[in-house]
Motif scaffolding. Structure first.
Motif, PDB file in Angstrom:
ATOM      1  N   ARG A 115       0.877  -1.186   0.070  1.00 44.78           N
ATOM      2  CA  ARG A 115       0.159   0.131  -0.107  1.00 44.78           C
ATOM      3  C   ARG A 115       0.827   1.305  -0.024  1.00 44.78           C
ATOM      4  NH1 ARG A 115      -4.278   0.170   4.273  1.00 44.78           N
ATOM      5  NH2 ARG A 115      -2.748  -0.734   5.753  1.00 44.78           N
ATOM      6  N   ASP A 116       0.395   2.465  -0.671  1.00 48.08           N
ATOM      7  CA  ASP A 116       1.007   3.651  -0.884  1.00 48.08           C
ATOM      8  C   ASP A 116       1.842   4.026   0.332  1.00 48.08           C
ATOM      9  OD1 ASP A 116       1.968   5.354  -2.734  1.00 48.08           O
ATOM     10  OD2 ASP A 116       0.934   6.829  -1.633  1.00 48.08           O
ATOM     11  N   HIS A 117       1.300   4.137   1.426  1.00 45.68           N
ATOM     12  CA  HIS A 117       1.764   4.837   2.727  1.00 45.68           C
ATOM     13  C   HIS A 117       3.036   3.660   2.983  1.00 45.68           C
ATOM     14  CE1 HIS A 117      -1.302   2.147   4.208  1.00 45.68           C
ATOM     15  NE2 HIS A 117      -0.318   1.631   5.351  1.00 45.68           N
ATOM     16  N   VAL A 118       3.114   2.586   2.931  1.00 46.24           N
ATOM     17  CA  VAL A 118       4.183   1.653   3.225  1.00 46.24           C
ATOM     18  C   VAL A 118       5.463   1.969   2.210  1.00 46.24           C
ATOM     19  CG1 VAL A 118       4.827  -0.844   3.427  1.00 46.24           C
ATOM     20  CG2 VAL A 118       2.621   0.045   4.199  1.00 46.24           C
ATOM     21  N   ALA A 119       4.926   2.056   0.933  1.00 46.18           N
ATOM     22  CA  ALA A 119       5.905   2.139  -0.207  1.00 46.18           C
ATOM     23  C   ALA A 119       6.703   3.679   0.172  1.00 46.18           C
ATOM     24  CB  ALA A 119       5.458   2.243  -1.544  1.00 46.18           C
ATOM     25  N   THR A 120       5.701   4.547   0.400  1.00 46.14           N
ATOM     26  CA  THR A 120       6.575   5.983   0.721  1.00 46.14           C
ATOM     27  C   THR A 120       7.400   6.076   2.035  1.00 46.14           C
ATOM     28  OG1 THR A 120       4.262   6.936  -0.134  1.00 46.14           O
ATOM     29  CG2 THR A 120       5.714   8.225   1.227  1.00 46.14           C
ATOM     30  N   ALA A 121       6.953   5.561   2.968  1.00 39.99           N
ATOM     31  CA  ALA A 121       7.772   5.238   4.225  1.00 39.99           C
ATOM     32  C   ALA A 121       9.062   4.792   3.889  1.00 39.99           C
ATOM     33  CB  ALA A 121       7.172   4.669   5.377  1.00 39.99           C
ATOM     34  N   LEU A 122       9.287   3.674   3.196  1.00 38.32           N
ATOM     35  CA  LEU A 122      10.598   2.878   3.054  1.00 38.32           C
ATOM     36  C   LEU A 122      11.218   3.514   1.755  1.00 38.32           C
ATOM     37  CD1 LEU A 122       9.114  -0.856   2.572  1.00 38.32           C
ATOM     38  CD2 LEU A 122      10.553  -0.084   4.414  1.00 38.32           C
ATOM     39  N   GLU A 123      10.432   4.420   0.969  1.00 39.38           N
ATOM     40  CA  GLU A 123      11.351   5.237  -0.134  1.00 39.38           C
ATOM     41  C   GLU A 123      11.756   6.532   0.455  1.00 39.38           C
ATOM     42  OE1 GLU A 123       8.746   4.114  -4.058  1.00 39.38           O
ATOM     43  OE2 GLU A 123       8.186   5.760  -2.900  1.00 39.38           O
ATOM     44  N   THR A 124      11.062   7.022   1.485  1.00 35.06           N
ATOM     45  CA  THR A 124      11.522   8.256   2.220  1.00 35.06           C
ATOM     46  C   THR A 124      12.710   7.801   2.902  1.00 35.06           C
ATOM     47  OG1 THR A 124       9.429   9.048   2.220  1.00 35.06           O
ATOM     48  CG2 THR A 124      11.113  10.306   3.688  1.00 35.06           C
ATOM     49  N   GLU A 125      12.573   6.770   3.642  1.00 37.00           N
ATOM     50  CA  GLU A 125      13.819   6.232   4.464  1.00 37.00           C
ATOM     51  C   GLU A 125      14.834   6.088   3.718  1.00 37.00           C
ATOM     52  OE1 GLU A 125      14.854   2.498   7.649  1.00 37.00           O
ATOM     53  OE2 GLU A 125      13.316   2.335   5.744  1.00 37.00           O
ATOM     54  N   GLY A 126      14.851   5.609   2.569  1.00 32.03           N
ATOM     55  CA  GLY A 126      15.955   5.172   1.767  1.00 32.03           C
ATOM     56  C   GLY A 126      16.713   6.311   1.303  1.00 32.03           C
ATOM     57  N   ILE A 127      16.003   7.403   0.733  1.00 35.85           N
ATOM     58  CA  ILE A 127      16.487   8.435   0.121  1.00 35.85           C
ATOM     59  C   ILE A 127      17.114   9.448   1.083  1.00 35.85           C
ATOM     60  CG2 ILE A 127      16.129  10.557  -1.017  1.00 35.85           C
ATOM     61  CD1 ILE A 127      13.855   9.154  -2.554  1.00 35.85           C
ATOM     62  N   VAL A 128      16.306   9.755   2.204  1.00 33.61           N
ATOM     63  CA  VAL A 128      17.043  10.715   3.464  1.00 33.61           C
ATOM     64  C   VAL A 128      18.119   9.740   4.156  1.00 33.61           C
ATOM     65  CG1 VAL A 128      16.643  11.806   5.459  1.00 33.61           C
ATOM     66  CG2 VAL A 128      14.892  11.820   3.750  1.00 33.61           C
ATOM     67  N   ASN A 129      18.100   8.626   4.439  1.00 35.67           N
ATOM     68  CA  ASN A 129      19.140   7.888   5.062  1.00 35.67           C
ATOM     69  C   ASN A 129      20.424   7.724   4.357  1.00 35.67           C
ATOM     70  OD1 ASN A 129      17.582   7.875   7.645  1.00 35.67           O
ATOM     71  ND2 ASN A 129      17.378   5.595   7.472  1.00 35.67           N
ATOM     72  N   ASP A 130      20.143   7.747   3.060  1.00 35.06           N
ATOM     73  CA  ASP A 130      21.379   7.544   2.252  1.00 35.06           C
ATOM     74  C   ASP A 130      22.344   8.847   2.312  1.00 35.06           C
ATOM     75  OD1 ASP A 130      21.645   5.138   0.883  1.00 35.06           O
ATOM     76  OD2 ASP A 130      21.186   5.912  -1.081  1.00 35.06           O
ATOM     77  N   VAL A 131      21.270   9.906   2.263  1.00 33.82           N
ATOM     78  CA  VAL A 131      22.249  11.182   2.180  1.00 33.82           C
ATOM     79  C   VAL A 131      22.812  11.333   3.609  1.00 33.82           C
ATOM     80  CG1 VAL A 131      21.736  13.872   2.430  1.00 33.82           C
ATOM     81  CG2 VAL A 131      20.364  12.297   0.719  1.00 33.82           C
ATOM     82  N   THR A 132      21.976  11.297   4.641  1.00 34.57           N
ATOM     83  CA  THR A 132      22.637  11.412   6.254  1.00 34.57           C
ATOM     84  C   THR A 132      23.804  10.501   6.421  1.00 34.57           C
ATOM     85  OG1 THR A 132      20.882  10.319   6.979  1.00 34.57           O
ATOM     86  CG2 THR A 132      20.648  12.647   6.850  1.00 34.57           C
ATOM     87  N   ALA A 133      23.615   9.565   6.058  1.00 33.74           N
ATOM     88  CA  ALA A 133      24.550   8.169   6.251  1.00 33.74           C
ATOM     89  C   ALA A 133      25.831   8.431   5.536  1.00 33.74           C
ATOM     90  CB  ALA A 133      24.120   6.997   5.903  1.00 33.74           C
ATOM     91  N   ALA A 134      25.800   8.754   4.199  1.00 30.56           N
ATOM     92  CA  ALA A 134      26.966   9.267   3.788  1.00 30.56           C
ATOM     93  C   ALA A 134      27.814  10.367   4.164  1.00 30.56           C
ATOM     94  CB  ALA A 134      26.763   9.616   2.235  1.00 30.56           C
ATOM     95  N   ILE A 135      27.131  11.306   4.544  1.00 27.55           N
ATOM     96  CA  ILE A 135      27.798  12.676   5.167  1.00 27.55           C
ATOM     97  C   ILE A 135      28.215  12.266   6.367  1.00 27.55           C
ATOM     98  CG2 ILE A 135      27.271  14.983   6.101  1.00 27.55           C
ATOM     99  CD1 ILE A 135      25.272  15.220   3.850  1.00 27.55           C
ATOM    100  N   VAL A 136      27.428  11.639   7.423  1.00 28.34           N
ATOM    101  CA  VAL A 136      27.859  11.250   8.855  1.00 28.34           C
ATOM    102  C   VAL A 136      29.029  10.423   8.700  1.00 28.34           C
ATOM    103  CG1 VAL A 136      27.438  10.130  10.883  1.00 28.34           C
ATOM    104  CG2 VAL A 136      25.673  11.377   9.943  1.00 28.34           C
ATOM    105  N   ALA A 137      29.187   9.380   7.791  1.00 28.60           N
ATOM    106  CA  ALA A 137      30.512   8.540   7.730  1.00 28.60           C
ATOM    107  C   ALA A 137      31.527   9.305   7.286  1.00 28.60           C
ATOM    108  CB  ALA A 137      30.093   7.453   6.552  1.00 28.60           C
ATOM    109  N   VAL A 138      31.260  10.331   6.285  1.00 28.20           N
ATOM    110  CA  VAL A 138      32.569  11.022   6.046  1.00 28.20           C
ATOM    111  C   VAL A 138      33.301  11.830   7.074  1.00 28.20           C
ATOM    112  CG1 VAL A 138      33.375  13.058   4.445  1.00 28.20           C
ATOM    113  CG2 VAL A 138      31.985  11.121   3.411  1.00 28.20           C
TER     114      VAL A 138
END
Length: 613
Positions: free
Chosen positions: A139-162
């Motif tokens: 369902r759309d709200h589940v997909a949106t939650a997973l997609e938002t998590e993936g995009i935002v955490n990709d950004v923050t994880a990369a920066i925090v790691a560096v």
């Protein structure tokens, strides 16, 4: 050149195979990468790309992140805003600190390297989430939650790691400097993304790009992804991912021409770069480093998969009634790690080894790749089985016939959030329906195998809309007698055939009578007719079952604050009887209520009264 060709061809073949077997493509990418890598064939090694690997991976990740962000419309994010926010804040922090502690305890590394691994393994990312959601329809709200998590955490994880790598591991500058460095890089990324968005939007909105020049629009939007990434990277390492995500979200929510064509172009571009970069990085998996960690690697993997991910999912969805327990368990069970951890860990390990810290490099690479390998193989590889076992996929509506009637009906249903699948045998009609964005299966709607391929067993309803009554009747008969579809409807072109449809249990809509009624309504009640014909645009009428336990058992007057402004309860149905409610009418669990009003208000009312659909 032969190696690059082998990677690209393998990636394209994998896409076809994954689609055929309904398995997320990342599983095959991982397997092919290992085969092409130094552990088996030795075709792809660190020396294959030399110093160009970092650039290729960076631009590829920017395109993938941009494409995912471009599809995240604000109205979609709102439907899962609470859960999405928790996934990228509290749950991410739990994963970060929990993983760091597990690496410290089971891996024996210093706190600095433990925090670096923890930062990297926060990232799931669109590189692994998108292929899963292409296979498992949720369902759309589940997909949106997973997609938002993936995009935002990709950004923050990369920066925090560096930041952790540079300020704690290399220079040991302390926590305040680490936080300040993170904010600076994140700010640079957002600023570059905003700047790129403004420039591209002005170009798209000017005479520089004609309204119908689809190709120019596609390339300009792609330029936003690559340009924002490059500009941010020139100022601060890893700020480019934040820039690509920012420009993707902003452009995706602006009113631009040729949106559908741009989205398809971005999706196709993503498929190519995703296959290339994932196979290339998978080929660099250091099996010896993983084996060298022994039982420690297994313990870390188990903590990440069986403790931290479920804990984060429970925290994120706690108290959000719209997420059912099967959906919460699906989020808990599907959190594979992707390109960001693999690429950054590989580059950091090289720097650590050059600095003489070989043990730290091996711990970093071994731990990160162990988690990637395990989560992709299990959580991505078994995502469809997990989804089927939990029952998270919404029931679909099958429409037989992709002509004008079928497409018009499909549009109305999809605007209400239904999962629609069109079955059509005419090649031109198939192409037209697909170009509109519908999921289409090419074939005869009266063919049992074609219906099975369209997953008619999972359908909650089937609607036959072709201009041939014989085709419609046979399709309805198959749906009722062979596949036991609960609700079957059909367009009936010849009024004399209505009895034949009703005799098999199909709801018959006589085209002639329907047209006559529409004309009569236009004559006698034009305002209401126009209002009803525009349903799904600015206003709507919807009937839902009351499944919210906290709202059941209350009167309409008591529920007034829960009914959004702009809509009202027009009809209440209970035990087959319908009535217009008064202020004292009490709504019970299982009642069916009909909301009339503004489309957005009706949708919000439906979500409150029926949170599980």
């Amino acid at each position: 050149m032969p190696v690059i060709a082998a990677i690209l061809v393998s990636g394209l073949v994998v896409q076809l195979l994954a689609h055929r077997l309904r398995v997320p493509s990342v599983v095959f990418y991982l397997a092919i990468g290992v085969v092409l890598g130094p552990e088996v064939l030795g075709l792809v090694t660190l020396e294959t790309f030399g110093s160009g690997l970092e650039i290729v991976v960076g631009i590829s990740v920017a395109i993938v992140v941009f494409e995912g962000a471009f599809a995240l419309r604000i109205e979609r994010i709102r439907r899962a805003s609470t859960v999405s926010l928790r996934l990228v804040t509290v749950s991410a922090l739990v994963m970060f600190l929990g993983t760091a502690l597990a690496v410290r305890v089971f891996g024996g590394g210093d706190w600095e390297i433990a925090l670096l691994v923890g930062a990297l393994l926060v990232a799931t990312g669109p590189t692994v989430i998108t292929p899963i959601l292409n296979v498992v329809r949720v369902r759309d709200h589940v997909a949106t939650a997973l997609e938002t998590e993936g995009i935002v955490n990709d950004v923050t994880a990369a920066i925090v790691a560096v930041v952790v790598f540079e300020t704690l591991l290399l220079d040991d500058l302390g926590v305040p400097a680490t936080v300040l460095s993170f904010l600076q890089r994140f700010g640079v990324g957002v600023a570059a993304g905003v700047l790129a968005t403004v420039v591209i939007y002005l170009l798209l909105d000017s005479s520089f790009v004609p309204e119908r020049d689809v190709q120019a629009s596609q390339f300009l939007v792609l330029a936003a992804a690559v340009g924002s990434f490059a500009a941010a990277e020139a100022v601060a390492p890893e700020a480019g991912i934040a820039a690509a995500a920012t420009s993707g979200i902003l452009l995706g929510n602006l009113d631009i021409d040729n949106r559908a064509e741009i989205e398809r172009f971005a999706e196709n571009t993503t498929l190519v770069v995703l296959s290339f970069v994932f196979i290339s990085l998978a080929a660099l998996i250091d099996v010896e480093a993983i084996l060298g960690l022994g039982a420690g690697a297994i313990a870390i993997v188990l903590v990440v998969m069986l403790v931290l991910r479920p804990l984060g999912a429970i925290i994120a969805t706690a108290g959000v009634e719209r997420f059912t327990w099967p959906e919460r368990l699906f989020i808990a069970g599907v959190g594979p790690r992707g390109i960001i951890p693999a690429s950054v860990a590989t580059l950091f390990a090289i720097e650590l080894e050059l600095a003489g810290n070989v043990a730290a490099g091996e711990l970093l690479v071994g731990t990160v790749f162990a988690v990637i390998f395990a989560t992709v193989a299990v959580e991505a590889g078994l995502a469809r089985q997990i989804g089927e076992f939990l029952g998270v996929s919404p029931m679909r509506t099958i429409i037989i016939g992709g002509g004008r009637v079928g497409r018009a009906l499909a549009t109305r249903l999809e605007n209400r959030g239904e999962f629609v699948v069109v079955v059509e045998r005419d090649a031109d009609a198939v192409e037209q329906a697909r170009s509109t964005g519908f999921t289409v299966y090419e074939g005869d709607g009266t063919d049992t195998e074609v219906l099975r391929e369209a997953n008619v067993e999972d359908a909650k309803r089937l609607i036959a809309t072709t201009a041939d009554d014989d085709v419609n009747l046979l399709a309805c008969q198959l749906a009722i007698t062979k596949f036991d579809v609960g609700s079957v409807y059909s367009r009936v072109n010849d009024p004399d055939n209505v009895d034949a449809f009703e005799s098999i249990g199909a709801a018959a809509i006589d085209a002639s009578t329907a047209t006559a009624v529409a004309i009569d309504d236009e004559i006698e009640r034009p305002a209401l007719t126009h209002w009803m014909n525009e349903l799904g645009d600015s206003h709507d009428v919807q009937e839902v079952e009351v499944t919210s336990e906290k709202l059941a058992g209350k009167s309409i007057e008591e529920l007034n604050s829960e009914i959004p402004d702009g809509t009202f309860v027009a009809v209440v149905s209970r035990d087959g009887e319908n009535h217009v409610p008064s202020a004292d009418s009490v709504l019970e669990y299982g009642d069916h209520v009909t909301f009339i009003g503004d489309a957005d208000a009706v949708r919000r009312a439906m979500n409150r009264f029926h949170p599980h659909d």
